[in-house]
Design a protein around this motif. Structure first.
Motif, short mmCIF file in Angstrom:
data_model
loop_
_atom_site.label_atom_id
_atom_site.label_comp_id
_atom_site.label_asym_id
_atom_site.label_seq_id
_atom_site.Cartn_x
_atom_site.Cartn_y
_atom_site.Cartn_z
N UNK A 8 0.84 -1.19 0.00
CA UNK A 8 0.00 0.00 0.00
C UNK A 8 0.88 1.25 0.00
N UNK A 9 0.50 2.26 -0.77
CA UNK A 9 1.32 3.47 -0.94
C UNK A 9 1.50 4.22 0.38
N UNK A 10 0.46 4.29 1.20
CA UNK A 10 0.57 4.97 2.48
C UNK A 10 1.54 4.27 3.42
N UNK A 11 1.55 2.95 3.37
CA UNK A 11 2.50 2.20 4.20
C UNK A 11 3.93 2.45 3.74
N UNK A 12 4.12 2.56 2.44
CA UNK A 12 5.47 2.84 1.93
C UNK A 12 5.95 4.22 2.38
N UNK A 13 5.05 5.20 2.39
CA UNK A 13 5.43 6.53 2.88
C UNK A 13 5.75 6.50 4.37
N UNK A 14 4.96 5.74 5.13
CA UNK A 14 5.20 5.62 6.57
C UNK A 14 6.55 4.95 6.83
N UNK A 15 6.86 3.91 6.10
CA UNK A 15 8.14 3.22 6.28
C UNK A 15 9.30 4.14 5.89
N UNK A 16 9.13 4.93 4.85
CA UNK A 16 10.19 5.88 4.48
C UNK A 16 10.42 6.89 5.61
N UNK A 17 9.34 7.34 6.22
CA UNK A 17 9.48 8.27 7.36
C UNK A 17 10.18 7.57 8.53
#
Length: 125
Positions: A73-82
């Motif tokens: 999921x795209x939101x999870x990828x952004x969260x992991x990058x953070x």
């Protein structure tokens, strides 16, 4: 003890616990930063803090491999990058402030405003 009194007591207890968690996390973050500052004064080198993702990766490796999958999921990828970039001391402070704010909202016991009983009138020009 009435239902309202029990609810008031439970809100107070929950608010106190949330406040205690928030203060504890903020104290840990301040101690972490203080330790790094003292170490910097002693050695002259600023030690990079481990990121929050390095701590989470050791606790749940299966979930972390799912989250780092580029097809997740795209939101999870952004969260992991953070999580890969944020230092753990800053993450502790952010979570501590969130718990402190949540405790204030839980223990807010202002009464509901009384209903307005005046009929609405049309504005006159």
């Amino acid at each position: 003890m009435g239902k309202a009194q029990l609810e008031h007591a439970m809100r107070g207890a929950l608010g106190w616990v949330l406040w205690l968690i928030g203060v504890s996390l903020n104290v840990v973050a301040i101690c972490w930063l203080g330790f790094q500052t003292l170490r910097w004064l002693q050695t002259g080198n600023w030690m990079n803090q481990p990121t929050l993702f390095s701590w989470v990766g050791e606790v749940c490796p299966g979930a972390c491999t799912f989250a780092t999958n580029p097809h997740s999921w795209f939101g999870a990828a952004k969260l992991i990058r953070l999580l890969q970039e944020i230092p753990s001391g800053l993450a502790l402070a952010i979570v501590g402030f969130a718990f402190a704010i949540l405790s204030v909202s839980v223990t807010d016991n202002r009464p509901e405003p009384p209903p307005v009983r005046k009929p609405r009138t049309l504005p006159s020009f």
